[in-house]
Enzyme design. Structure first.
Site, PDB file in Angstrom:
ATOM      1  N   CYS A   1      -2.471  -2.135   2.353  1.00 60.21           N
ATOM      2  CA  CYS A   1      -2.366  -2.056   0.886  1.00 60.21           C
ATOM      3  C   CYS A   1      -3.742  -2.017   0.247  1.00 60.21           C
ATOM      4  O   CYS A   1      -3.861  -1.643  -0.922  1.00 60.21           O
ATOM      5  CB  CYS A   1      -1.624  -3.269   0.332  1.00 60.21           C
ATOM      6  SG  CYS A   1      -0.034  -3.487   1.069  1.00 60.21           S
TER       7      CYS A   1
ATOM      8  N   GLU B   1       3.116  -9.309  -3.206  1.00 56.22           N
ATOM      9  CA  GLU B   1       1.897  -8.598  -2.804  1.00 56.22           C
ATOM     10  C   GLU B   1       2.334  -7.172  -2.540  1.00 56.22           C
ATOM     11  O   GLU B   1       2.929  -6.872  -1.511  1.00 56.22           O
ATOM     12  CB  GLU B   1       1.307  -9.293  -1.570  1.00 56.22           C
ATOM     13  CG  GLU B   1      -0.150  -9.001  -1.365  1.00 56.22           C
ATOM     14  CD  GLU B   1      -0.356  -7.884  -0.393  1.00 56.22           C
ATOM     15  OE1 GLU B   1      -0.392  -6.713  -0.872  1.00 56.22           O
ATOM     16  OE2 GLU B   1      -0.465  -8.143   0.809  1.00 56.22           O
TER      17      GLU B   1
ATOM     18  N   GLU C   1       0.117   5.852  -3.333  1.00 57.52           N
ATOM     19  CA  GLU C   1      -0.482   5.127  -2.211  1.00 57.52           C
ATOM     20  C   GLU C   1      -0.247   5.966  -0.953  1.00 57.52           C
ATOM     21  O   GLU C   1       0.898   6.250  -0.601  1.00 57.52           O
ATOM     22  CB  GLU C   1       0.191   3.751  -2.082  1.00 57.52           C
ATOM     23  CG  GLU C   1      -0.443   2.899  -1.019  1.00 57.52           C
ATOM     24  CD  GLU C   1       0.124   1.475  -0.993  1.00 57.52           C
ATOM     25  OE1 GLU C   1       1.350   1.311  -1.220  1.00 57.52           O
ATOM     26  OE2 GLU C   1      -0.652   0.545  -0.725  1.00 57.52           O
TER      27      GLU C   1
ATOM     28  N   LYS D   1      11.968 -13.149   7.195  1.00 61.01           N
ATOM     29  CA  LYS D   1      12.585 -11.901   7.643  1.00 61.01           C
ATOM     30  C   LYS D   1      11.454 -10.906   7.918  1.00 61.01           C
ATOM     31  O   LYS D   1      10.854 -10.334   7.002  1.00 61.01           O
ATOM     32  CB  LYS D   1      13.526 -11.325   6.575  1.00 61.01           C
ATOM     33  CG  LYS D   1      14.282 -10.109   7.095  1.00 61.01           C
ATOM     34  CD  LYS D   1      14.260  -8.961   6.117  1.00 61.01           C
ATOM     35  CE  LYS D   1      14.802  -7.674   6.714  1.00 61.01           C
ATOM     36  NZ  LYS D   1      13.929  -7.056   7.721  1.00 61.01           N
TER      37      LYS D   1
HETATM   38  C1  SIN Z   1      -1.927  -5.663   3.432  1.00 58.87           C
HETATM   39  O1  SIN Z   1      -2.154  -4.499   3.634  1.00 58.87           O
HETATM   40  O2  SIN Z   1      -0.884  -6.014   2.878  1.00 58.87           O
HETATM   41  C2  SIN Z   1      -2.868  -6.774   3.830  1.00 58.87           C
HETATM   42  C3  SIN Z   1      -4.232  -6.337   4.115  1.00 58.87           C
HETATM   43  C4  SIN Z   1      -5.188  -7.473   4.369  1.00 58.87           C
HETATM   44  O3  SIN Z   1      -4.796  -8.637   4.421  1.00 58.87           O
HETATM   45  O4  SIN Z   1      -6.373  -7.186   4.506  1.00 58.87           O
END
Ligand code: SIN
Length: 486
Positions: free
Chosen positions: A290, A256, A387, A181
Protein backbone atom coordinates in the site's frame (compact mmCIF):
# COMPACT_ATOMS: atom_id res chain seq x y z
CA UNK A 1 7.07 -28.37 1.02
CA UNK A 2 10.28 -27.71 -0.92
CA UNK A 3 12.73 -26.67 0.42
CA UNK A 4 11.87 -28.77 3.42
CA UNK A 5 11.12 -27.03 6.68
CA UNK A 6 13.41 -27.59 9.66
CA UNK A 7 10.23 -27.80 11.73
CA UNK A 8 7.49 -29.38 9.58
CA UNK A 9 4.96 -29.01 12.41
CA UNK A 10 4.73 -25.30 11.50
CA UNK A 11 2.75 -26.33 8.45
CA UNK A 12 -0.80 -26.26 9.84
CA UNK A 13 -3.81 -26.73 7.59
CA UNK A 14 -6.80 -26.21 9.88
CA UNK A 15 -8.14 -23.22 11.75
CA UNK A 16 -7.14 -22.54 15.35
CA UNK A 17 -10.06 -21.89 17.69
CA UNK A 18 -10.22 -21.91 21.50
CA UNK A 19 -6.72 -23.35 21.70
CA UNK A 20 -7.54 -26.30 19.46
CA UNK A 21 -6.66 -27.13 15.88
CA UNK A 22 -9.99 -27.86 14.28
CA UNK A 23 -10.55 -31.19 12.59
CA UNK A 24 -10.38 -31.00 8.81
CA UNK A 25 -13.95 -31.07 7.50
CA UNK A 26 -16.11 -29.67 4.73
CA UNK A 27 -14.71 -27.48 1.99
CA UNK A 28 -11.06 -26.61 1.61
CA UNK A 29 -9.03 -23.99 -0.21
CA UNK A 30 -5.80 -24.66 -2.03
CA UNK A 31 -2.75 -22.62 -1.11
CA UNK A 32 -0.93 -22.21 -4.42
CA UNK A 33 2.62 -21.20 -5.26
CA UNK A 34 2.27 -18.32 -7.75
CA UNK A 35 5.79 -18.95 -9.05
CA UNK A 36 4.95 -22.44 -10.31
CA UNK A 37 1.18 -22.80 -10.08
CA UNK A 38 1.73 -25.89 -7.89
CA UNK A 39 -0.63 -26.67 -5.01
CA UNK A 40 1.19 -26.22 -1.70
CA UNK A 41 -1.48 -27.41 0.75
CA UNK A 42 -5.20 -27.95 1.19
CA UNK A 43 -6.53 -25.84 4.06
CA UNK A 44 -9.94 -26.63 5.44
CA UNK A 45 -12.39 -23.74 5.56
CA UNK A 46 -14.61 -22.76 8.45
CA UNK A 47 -18.09 -21.33 8.14
CA UNK A 48 -20.09 -18.74 10.01
CA UNK A 49 -20.90 -21.07 12.92
CA UNK A 50 -17.24 -21.89 13.63
CA UNK A 51 -16.40 -18.20 13.42
CA UNK A 52 -19.10 -17.53 16.01
CA UNK A 53 -17.52 -20.23 18.17
CA UNK A 54 -14.17 -18.44 17.83
CA UNK A 55 -15.78 -15.14 18.88
CA UNK A 56 -17.36 -16.82 21.93
CA UNK A 57 -14.01 -18.41 22.83
CA UNK A 58 -12.30 -15.03 22.53
CA UNK A 59 -15.00 -13.42 24.68
CA UNK A 60 -14.64 -16.06 27.39
CA UNK A 61 -10.84 -15.95 27.33
CA UNK A 62 -10.73 -12.19 27.59
CA UNK A 63 -11.78 -11.95 31.22
CA UNK A 64 -8.74 -13.99 32.28
CA UNK A 65 -6.32 -12.39 29.84
CA UNK A 66 -7.08 -8.78 30.75
CA UNK A 67 -6.25 -9.61 34.39
CA UNK A 68 -2.87 -11.13 33.55
CA UNK A 69 -0.33 -8.53 34.76
CA UNK A 70 1.16 -6.44 31.98
CA UNK A 71 4.61 -7.81 32.72
CA UNK A 72 3.42 -11.39 32.22
CA UNK A 73 1.64 -10.47 28.97
CA UNK A 74 4.89 -8.82 27.88
CA UNK A 75 6.85 -11.98 28.62
CA UNK A 76 4.52 -14.06 26.45
CA UNK A 77 4.86 -11.57 23.58
CA UNK A 78 8.62 -11.63 24.00
CA UNK A 79 8.58 -15.45 23.77
CA UNK A 80 6.48 -15.17 20.60
CA UNK A 81 9.09 -12.75 19.20
CA UNK A 82 11.92 -15.16 20.11
CA UNK A 83 10.12 -18.10 18.48
CA UNK A 84 9.41 -16.15 15.31
CA UNK A 85 13.06 -15.21 15.01
CA UNK A 86 14.18 -18.76 15.84
CA UNK A 87 11.94 -20.02 13.01
CA UNK A 88 12.61 -17.10 10.67
CA UNK A 89 13.83 -19.28 7.83
CA UNK A 90 10.90 -21.71 7.96
CA UNK A 91 8.38 -18.86 8.19
CA UNK A 92 10.09 -17.16 5.23
CA UNK A 93 9.98 -20.35 3.15
CA UNK A 94 6.27 -20.79 3.90
CA UNK A 95 5.64 -17.15 2.97
CA UNK A 96 7.55 -17.19 -0.30
CA UNK A 97 5.96 -20.48 -1.27
CA UNK A 98 2.39 -19.28 -0.84
CA UNK A 99 2.80 -15.59 -1.70
CA UNK A 100 5.69 -15.39 -4.14
CA UNK A 101 7.89 -12.63 -2.72
CA UNK A 102 11.65 -13.07 -2.86
CA UNK A 103 13.02 -15.10 0.05
CA UNK A 104 15.20 -12.21 1.26
CA UNK A 105 12.07 -10.05 1.50
CA UNK A 106 10.21 -12.82 3.35
CA UNK A 107 13.05 -13.09 5.86
CA UNK A 108 12.86 -9.32 6.28
CA UNK A 109 9.11 -9.47 6.74
CA UNK A 110 9.36 -12.12 9.47
CA UNK A 111 11.83 -9.89 11.35
CA UNK A 112 9.54 -6.89 10.76
CA UNK A 113 6.53 -8.85 12.07
CA UNK A 114 8.44 -10.20 15.08
CA UNK A 115 9.52 -6.66 15.94
CA UNK A 116 5.87 -5.77 16.67
CA UNK A 117 5.75 -8.59 19.26
CA UNK A 118 8.84 -7.23 20.94
CA UNK A 119 7.75 -3.58 20.74
CA UNK A 120 4.18 -4.02 21.95
CA UNK A 121 5.31 -6.41 24.69
CA UNK A 122 7.42 -3.54 25.95
CA UNK A 123 4.54 -1.09 25.50
CA UNK A 124 2.20 -3.32 27.58
CA UNK A 125 4.11 -2.10 30.64
CA UNK A 126 3.54 1.54 29.68
CA UNK A 127 -0.26 1.63 29.56
CA UNK A 128 -0.28 4.47 32.04
CA UNK A 129 -3.30 6.30 33.40
CA UNK A 130 -3.59 9.90 34.63
CA UNK A 131 -4.47 11.85 37.72
CA UNK A 132 -6.15 15.07 36.57
CA UNK A 133 -6.65 18.28 38.62
CA UNK A 134 -10.00 18.02 40.38
CA UNK A 135 -12.78 20.65 40.28
CA UNK A 136 -12.89 20.89 44.13
CA UNK A 137 -10.75 19.89 47.11
CA UNK A 138 -12.95 16.95 48.14
CA UNK A 139 -12.60 15.25 44.77
CA UNK A 140 -9.96 13.41 42.76
CA UNK A 141 -10.11 12.67 39.05
CA UNK A 142 -8.41 9.64 37.56
CA UNK A 143 -8.21 8.00 34.16
CA UNK A 144 -7.43 4.35 33.68
CA UNK A 145 -7.01 2.52 30.39
CA UNK A 146 -8.74 -0.79 29.74
CA UNK A 147 -8.79 -3.21 26.82
CA UNK A 148 -11.43 -2.38 24.24
CA UNK A 149 -12.73 -5.97 24.13
CA UNK A 150 -12.71 -8.77 21.58
CA UNK A 151 -10.91 -7.65 18.42
CA UNK A 152 -11.54 -8.95 14.90
CA UNK A 153 -8.66 -8.59 12.44
CA UNK A 154 -8.98 -9.05 8.69
CA UNK A 155 -5.52 -9.20 7.13
CA UNK A 156 -4.13 -9.09 3.58
CA UNK A 157 -2.00 -11.43 1.49
CA UNK A 158 0.76 -8.94 0.64
CA UNK A 159 2.29 -9.09 4.15
CA UNK A 160 1.03 -12.47 5.40
CA UNK A 161 3.00 -12.23 8.65
CA UNK A 162 3.63 -8.58 9.52
CA UNK A 163 0.05 -7.36 9.10
CA UNK A 164 -1.14 -10.01 11.57
CA UNK A 165 1.69 -9.13 13.94
CA UNK A 166 0.95 -5.39 13.71
CA UNK A 167 -2.62 -6.06 14.90
CA UNK A 168 -2.29 -9.07 17.21
CA UNK A 169 0.65 -7.70 19.20
CA UNK A 170 -1.01 -4.44 20.36
CA UNK A 171 -4.31 -6.26 20.93
CA UNK A 172 -2.71 -8.85 23.21
CA UNK A 173 -0.50 -6.26 24.89
CA UNK A 174 -3.58 -4.19 25.74
CA UNK A 175 -5.35 -7.23 27.24
CA UNK A 176 -7.73 -7.87 24.33
CA UNK A 177 -8.40 -11.24 22.72
CA UNK A 178 -8.49 -11.55 18.96
CA UNK A 179 -10.07 -13.46 16.07
CA UNK A 180 -7.99 -13.22 12.91
CA UNK A 181 -9.23 -13.87 9.41
CA UNK A 182 -6.17 -14.11 7.14
CA UNK A 183 -6.36 -13.70 3.38
CA UNK A 184 -7.35 -16.88 1.57
CA UNK A 185 -4.20 -16.62 -0.58
CA UNK A 186 -1.88 -16.86 2.45
CA UNK A 187 -3.41 -18.98 5.23
CA UNK A 188 -0.26 -21.00 5.96
CA UNK A 189 1.77 -18.06 7.28
CA UNK A 190 -1.09 -17.11 9.61
CA UNK A 191 -1.50 -20.64 10.93
CA UNK A 192 2.26 -21.00 11.48
CA UNK A 193 2.14 -17.82 13.56
CA UNK A 194 -0.72 -19.26 15.61
CA UNK A 195 1.34 -22.41 16.19
CA UNK A 196 4.17 -20.26 17.57
CA UNK A 197 1.74 -18.17 19.65
CA UNK A 198 0.53 -21.39 21.28
CA UNK A 199 4.11 -22.46 21.99
CA UNK A 200 4.83 -19.00 23.42
CA UNK A 201 2.07 -19.53 25.99
CA UNK A 202 -0.79 -17.42 24.62
CA UNK A 203 -3.75 -18.93 26.54
CA UNK A 204 -6.47 -20.86 24.73
CA UNK A 205 -9.09 -18.60 23.15
CA UNK A 206 -7.00 -15.41 23.41
CA UNK A 207 -5.84 -15.77 19.81
CA UNK A 208 -7.92 -17.52 17.17
CA UNK A 209 -7.29 -17.87 13.43
CA UNK A 210 -10.21 -18.70 11.14
CA UNK A 211 -9.58 -19.58 7.50
CA UNK A 212 -12.44 -19.47 5.03
CA UNK A 213 -14.55 -17.42 2.69
CA UNK A 214 -15.00 -13.70 3.41
CA UNK A 215 -18.73 -14.11 2.76
CA UNK A 216 -18.97 -16.53 5.73
CA UNK A 217 -16.47 -15.07 8.17
CA UNK A 218 -16.84 -11.34 7.47
CA UNK A 219 -20.52 -10.99 8.46
CA UNK A 220 -20.01 -13.16 11.56
CA UNK A 221 -17.30 -10.75 12.70
CA UNK A 222 -19.06 -7.51 11.80
CA UNK A 223 -22.52 -8.54 13.10
CA UNK A 224 -21.42 -9.86 16.48
CA UNK A 225 -22.04 -7.50 19.42
CA UNK A 226 -19.27 -9.37 21.26
CA UNK A 227 -16.68 -8.02 18.81
CA UNK A 228 -15.90 -4.49 19.99
CA UNK A 229 -13.28 -3.53 17.45
CA UNK A 230 -12.49 -4.40 13.87
CA UNK A 231 -9.09 -3.76 12.36
CA UNK A 232 -8.62 -4.17 8.63
CA UNK A 233 -5.81 -3.85 6.13
CA UNK A 234 -6.87 -4.02 2.49
CA UNK A 235 -8.58 -2.09 -0.26
CA UNK A 236 -10.52 1.13 0.24
CA UNK A 237 -13.55 -0.46 -1.43
CA UNK A 238 -13.72 -3.31 1.10
CA UNK A 239 -12.86 -0.93 3.95
CA UNK A 240 -15.91 1.20 3.13
CA UNK A 241 -18.14 -1.89 3.17
CA UNK A 242 -16.71 -3.04 6.50
CA UNK A 243 -17.23 0.41 8.05
CA UNK A 244 -20.88 0.25 7.03
CA UNK A 245 -21.25 -3.29 8.36
CA UNK A 246 -19.72 -2.26 11.70
CA UNK A 247 -22.05 0.71 12.09
CA UNK A 248 -24.98 -1.36 13.38
CA UNK A 249 -23.01 -2.49 16.45
CA UNK A 250 -20.99 0.76 16.64
CA UNK A 251 -17.65 -1.02 16.70
CA UNK A 252 -14.41 0.87 16.83
CA UNK A 253 -12.54 0.44 13.61
CA UNK A 254 -9.01 0.90 12.29
CA UNK A 255 -8.70 0.95 8.53
CA UNK A 256 -5.39 0.70 6.71
CA UNK A 257 -6.54 1.08 3.12
CA UNK A 258 -5.26 1.85 -0.35
CA UNK A 259 -2.55 4.29 -1.34
CA UNK A 260 -1.38 6.28 -4.36
CA UNK A 261 2.05 7.33 -3.16
CA UNK A 262 3.81 10.23 -4.88
CA UNK A 263 7.61 10.17 -5.14
CA UNK A 264 8.92 13.67 -5.92
CA UNK A 265 12.48 14.32 -7.09
CA UNK A 266 13.53 17.98 -6.97
CA UNK A 267 16.41 19.22 -9.07
CA UNK A 268 18.65 19.77 -6.04
CA UNK A 269 18.34 16.09 -5.01
CA UNK A 270 21.10 13.49 -5.01
CA UNK A 271 19.83 11.79 -8.18
CA UNK A 272 21.54 8.45 -7.59
CA UNK A 273 20.11 8.26 -4.07
CA UNK A 274 16.68 9.15 -5.48
CA UNK A 275 16.93 6.37 -8.07
CA UNK A 276 17.81 3.85 -5.35
CA UNK A 277 14.95 5.13 -3.20
CA UNK A 278 12.49 4.88 -6.09
CA UNK A 279 13.69 1.38 -6.89
CA UNK A 280 13.16 0.03 -3.38
CA UNK A 281 9.95 1.91 -2.80
CA UNK A 282 8.44 0.95 -6.16
CA UNK A 283 9.55 -2.66 -6.58
CA UNK A 284 9.37 -3.89 -2.96
CA UNK A 285 7.18 -7.01 -2.95
CA UNK A 286 6.93 -6.60 -6.75
CA UNK A 287 5.00 -3.38 -6.24
CA UNK A 288 2.36 -5.02 -4.06
CA UNK A 289 2.37 -2.80 -0.99
CA UNK A 290 0.00 0.00 0.00
CA UNK A 291 3.01 2.29 0.49
CA UNK A 292 4.68 1.50 -2.84
CA UNK A 293 5.52 4.50 -4.97
CA UNK A 294 2.65 4.83 -7.45
CA UNK A 295 3.55 8.06 -9.27
CA UNK A 296 7.05 9.52 -9.74
CA UNK A 297 7.28 13.30 -10.28
CA UNK A 298 10.64 14.59 -11.50
CA UNK A 299 11.58 18.25 -11.97
CA UNK A 300 11.78 18.95 -15.71
CA UNK A 301 15.48 19.98 -15.65
CA UNK A 302 16.57 16.51 -14.44
CA UNK A 303 13.74 14.40 -15.88
CA UNK A 304 15.68 12.71 -18.69
CA UNK A 305 18.76 11.88 -16.66
CA UNK A 306 16.60 10.48 -13.84
CA UNK A 307 14.58 8.33 -16.25
CA UNK A 308 17.74 6.95 -17.89
CA UNK A 309 19.16 5.95 -14.53
CA UNK A 310 15.87 4.49 -13.29
CA UNK A 311 15.46 2.40 -16.44
CA UNK A 312 19.05 1.13 -16.17
CA UNK A 313 18.63 0.19 -12.50
CA UNK A 314 15.21 -1.43 -13.05
CA UNK A 315 16.53 -3.50 -15.96
CA UNK A 316 19.05 -5.04 -13.55
CA UNK A 317 16.38 -6.46 -11.22
CA UNK A 318 16.47 -10.24 -11.24
CA UNK A 319 13.01 -11.74 -11.66
CA UNK A 320 12.08 -15.36 -10.98
CA UNK A 321 10.91 -17.88 -8.41
CA UNK A 322 11.32 -16.15 -5.04
CA UNK A 323 12.97 -19.26 -3.61
CA UNK A 324 15.85 -19.07 -6.09
CA UNK A 325 19.14 -17.52 -5.09
CA UNK A 326 19.53 -13.83 -5.96
CA UNK A 327 15.95 -13.29 -7.16
CA UNK A 328 14.70 -9.78 -6.30
CA UNK A 329 11.34 -9.76 -8.09
CA UNK A 330 8.98 -12.65 -7.53
CA UNK A 331 5.69 -13.28 -9.32
CA UNK A 332 2.53 -11.35 -8.49
CA UNK A 333 0.17 -13.12 -6.14
CA UNK A 334 -2.09 -14.58 -8.84
CA UNK A 335 -3.12 -14.23 -12.49
CA UNK A 336 -5.89 -11.76 -11.66
CA UNK A 337 -3.24 -9.41 -10.22
CA UNK A 338 -1.32 -9.60 -13.50
CA UNK A 339 -4.48 -8.91 -15.49
CA UNK A 340 -5.26 -5.85 -13.34
CA UNK A 341 -1.75 -4.41 -13.76
CA UNK A 342 -1.73 -5.11 -17.48
CA UNK A 343 -5.09 -3.39 -17.90
CA UNK A 344 -3.83 -0.21 -16.17
CA UNK A 345 -0.73 -0.18 -18.39
CA UNK A 346 -2.79 -0.72 -21.57
CA UNK A 347 -5.27 2.03 -20.66
CA UNK A 348 -2.38 4.42 -20.00
CA UNK A 349 -0.42 3.65 -23.16
CA UNK A 350 -3.62 3.98 -25.21
CA UNK A 351 -3.96 7.43 -23.62
CA UNK A 352 -0.43 8.38 -24.67
CA UNK A 353 2.00 7.02 -22.04
CA UNK A 354 5.31 5.73 -23.43
CA UNK A 355 6.95 2.48 -22.35
CA UNK A 356 10.56 3.13 -21.38
CA UNK A 357 11.00 -0.43 -20.04
CA UNK A 358 8.89 -3.59 -19.79
CA UNK A 359 5.22 -2.90 -20.25
CA UNK A 360 4.08 -6.48 -20.65
CA UNK A 361 3.65 -9.89 -19.04
CA UNK A 362 6.76 -11.99 -18.65
CA UNK A 363 7.28 -15.37 -20.28
CA UNK A 364 8.43 -16.76 -16.90
CA UNK A 365 4.84 -17.75 -16.15
CA UNK A 366 1.25 -16.51 -15.91
CA UNK A 367 1.82 -14.65 -12.60
CA UNK A 368 4.85 -12.63 -13.73
CA UNK A 369 4.79 -9.06 -15.00
CA UNK A 370 7.91 -7.30 -16.26
CA UNK A 371 9.31 -4.47 -14.13
CA UNK A 372 8.08 -1.46 -16.07
CA UNK A 373 8.84 2.24 -16.43
CA UNK A 374 6.30 4.50 -18.17
CA UNK A 375 6.91 8.13 -19.13
CA UNK A 376 4.74 10.94 -20.49
CA UNK A 377 2.14 10.41 -17.78
CA UNK A 378 -0.73 12.86 -17.36
CA UNK A 379 -3.10 13.23 -14.45
CA UNK A 380 -6.08 11.74 -16.29
CA UNK A 381 -4.36 8.39 -16.96
CA UNK A 382 -5.33 5.15 -15.24
CA UNK A 383 -1.88 4.67 -13.66
CA UNK A 384 -2.13 8.15 -12.11
CA UNK A 385 -5.59 7.65 -10.62
CA UNK A 386 -5.47 4.02 -9.46
CA UNK A 387 -3.37 2.06 -7.01
CA UNK A 388 -1.28 -0.08 -9.39
CA UNK A 389 -0.22 -2.85 -6.97
CA UNK A 390 2.37 -4.13 -9.40
CA UNK A 391 5.89 -3.40 -10.71
CA UNK A 392 5.03 -0.36 -12.81
CA UNK A 393 6.72 3.03 -12.32
CA UNK A 394 4.89 5.92 -14.04
CA UNK A 395 7.06 9.05 -14.39
CA UNK A 396 5.80 12.60 -14.97
CA UNK A 397 7.69 15.90 -15.02
CA UNK A 398 6.88 19.11 -13.15
CA UNK A 399 8.13 22.70 -13.30
CA UNK A 400 8.22 23.93 -9.69
CA UNK A 401 7.50 23.08 -6.05
CA UNK A 402 3.91 24.32 -6.13
CA UNK A 403 3.10 22.14 -9.12
CA UNK A 404 4.75 19.10 -7.54
CA UNK A 405 2.69 19.48 -4.36
CA UNK A 406 -0.53 20.02 -6.32
CA UNK A 407 0.08 16.90 -8.43
CA UNK A 408 1.05 14.82 -5.40
CA UNK A 409 -2.12 15.79 -3.53
CA UNK A 410 -4.38 15.29 -6.57
CA UNK A 411 -5.78 11.96 -5.36
CA UNK A 412 -8.41 10.65 -2.96
CA UNK A 413 -5.70 8.66 -1.16
CA UNK A 414 -3.32 9.82 1.58
CA UNK A 415 -1.13 7.01 2.90
CA UNK A 416 2.62 7.28 2.10
CA UNK A 417 4.53 9.94 0.20
CA UNK A 418 8.22 10.49 -0.58
CA UNK A 419 10.42 13.29 -1.81
CA UNK A 420 14.09 13.93 -2.45
CA UNK A 421 15.75 17.31 -1.94
CA UNK A 422 18.77 18.80 -0.18
CA UNK A 423 17.10 22.11 0.63
CA UNK A 424 16.24 22.21 4.34
CA UNK A 425 13.53 24.85 3.89
CA UNK A 426 11.89 22.74 1.22
CA UNK A 427 12.07 19.68 3.49
CA UNK A 428 9.77 21.43 5.95
CA UNK A 429 7.50 23.16 3.41
CA UNK A 430 6.83 20.02 1.41
CA UNK A 431 6.55 17.70 4.43
CA UNK A 432 3.85 19.97 5.84
CA UNK A 433 2.05 20.47 2.52
CA UNK A 434 1.72 16.80 1.55
CA UNK A 435 -1.74 15.55 2.46
CA UNK A 436 -0.53 12.14 3.64
CA UNK A 437 -0.19 10.20 6.88
CA UNK A 438 3.47 9.39 6.23
CA UNK A 439 6.31 11.22 4.49
CA UNK A 440 9.72 9.81 3.57
CA UNK A 441 12.34 12.53 3.02
CA UNK A 442 15.33 11.21 1.08
CA UNK A 443 14.18 7.68 2.02
CA UNK A 444 12.22 5.07 0.06
CA UNK A 445 11.41 2.74 2.99
CA UNK A 446 9.69 4.24 6.00
CA UNK A 447 8.01 1.33 7.82
CA UNK A 448 9.24 0.13 11.20
CA UNK A 449 7.61 -0.94 14.43
CA UNK A 450 8.49 2.27 16.30
CA UNK A 451 6.84 4.63 13.81
CA UNK A 452 3.10 5.35 13.39
CA UNK A 453 1.83 3.74 10.19
CA UNK A 454 -1.46 4.98 8.76
CA UNK A 455 -3.22 7.27 6.36
CA UNK A 456 -5.71 10.07 5.87
CA UNK A 457 -8.59 10.58 3.39
CA UNK A 458 -9.52 7.38 1.52
CA UNK A 459 -6.43 5.64 2.93
CA UNK A 460 -8.26 5.09 6.20
CA UNK A 461 -7.94 5.88 9.87
CA UNK A 462 -6.02 4.78 12.93
CA UNK A 463 -2.30 4.26 13.45
CA UNK A 464 -0.43 0.98 13.76
CA UNK A 465 2.95 0.48 15.39
CA UNK A 466 4.66 3.13 17.54
CA UNK A 467 3.60 4.35 20.98
CA UNK A 468 0.28 5.41 19.42
CA UNK A 469 -0.56 1.98 17.99
CA UNK A 470 -1.83 0.55 21.28
CA UNK A 471 -4.36 3.39 21.76
CA UNK A 472 -6.66 1.85 19.16
CA UNK A 473 -7.03 -1.18 21.47
CA UNK A 474 -7.70 0.76 24.69
CA UNK A 475 -10.67 2.57 26.19
CA UNK A 476 -10.14 5.48 28.57
CA UNK A 477 -12.21 5.18 31.73
CA UNK A 478 -12.69 8.32 33.83
CA UNK A 479 -13.18 7.87 37.58
CA UNK A 480 -14.35 10.73 39.81
CA UNK A 481 -13.77 10.11 43.53
CA UNK A 482 -15.78 12.46 45.76
CA UNK A 483 -16.40 13.10 49.46
CA UNK A 484 -12.74 12.84 50.26
CA UNK A 485 -12.63 15.55 52.94
CA UNK A 486 -15.57 14.17 54.90
C1 SIN B 1 1.00 -2.59 3.46
O1 SIN B 1 1.27 -2.59 2.29
O2 SIN B 1 -0.17 -2.66 3.84
C2 SIN B 1 2.04 -2.51 4.55
C3 SIN B 1 3.35 -2.04 4.11
C4 SIN B 1 4.33 -1.83 5.23
O3 SIN B 1 4.04 -2.13 6.39
O4 SIN B 1 5.41 -1.33 4.94
Amino acid sequence: MKPELSDPSLLRTTSYVAGRWMAAAGNSLTATNPATGAAVAEVSMVTRSETEAAISAAHEAMSGWRDVPAKARAQILRRWFDLMMAHQEDLAIIMTTEQGKALAESRGEVAYGAAFMEWFGEQAKRIDGDVIPAPSSDKRVLCIKQPVGVVAAITPWNFPNAMIARKAAPALAAGCSIVIKPASETPLSALAMAELAERAGVPAGVLNVVVGASSEIGPALTDSPLVRKLTFTGSTEVGRRLEQACAATLKRTSMELGGNAPFIVFDDADIDAAVQGALISKYRNSGQTCVCTNRIFVQDTIHDVFVDKLVAATAELKMGNGLDEGVQQGPLVNEKAVEDVDRLVRLSTEAGAQVALGGMRSDLGPCYYQPTVLTGITSDMAVFRNEIFGPVAPVMSFADEAEAIALANDTEFGLASYFYTRDIGRVWRVSEALDYGMVGVNEGIISNEMAPFGGVKASGSGREGSKYGIDDYLEIKYILMGGLDR
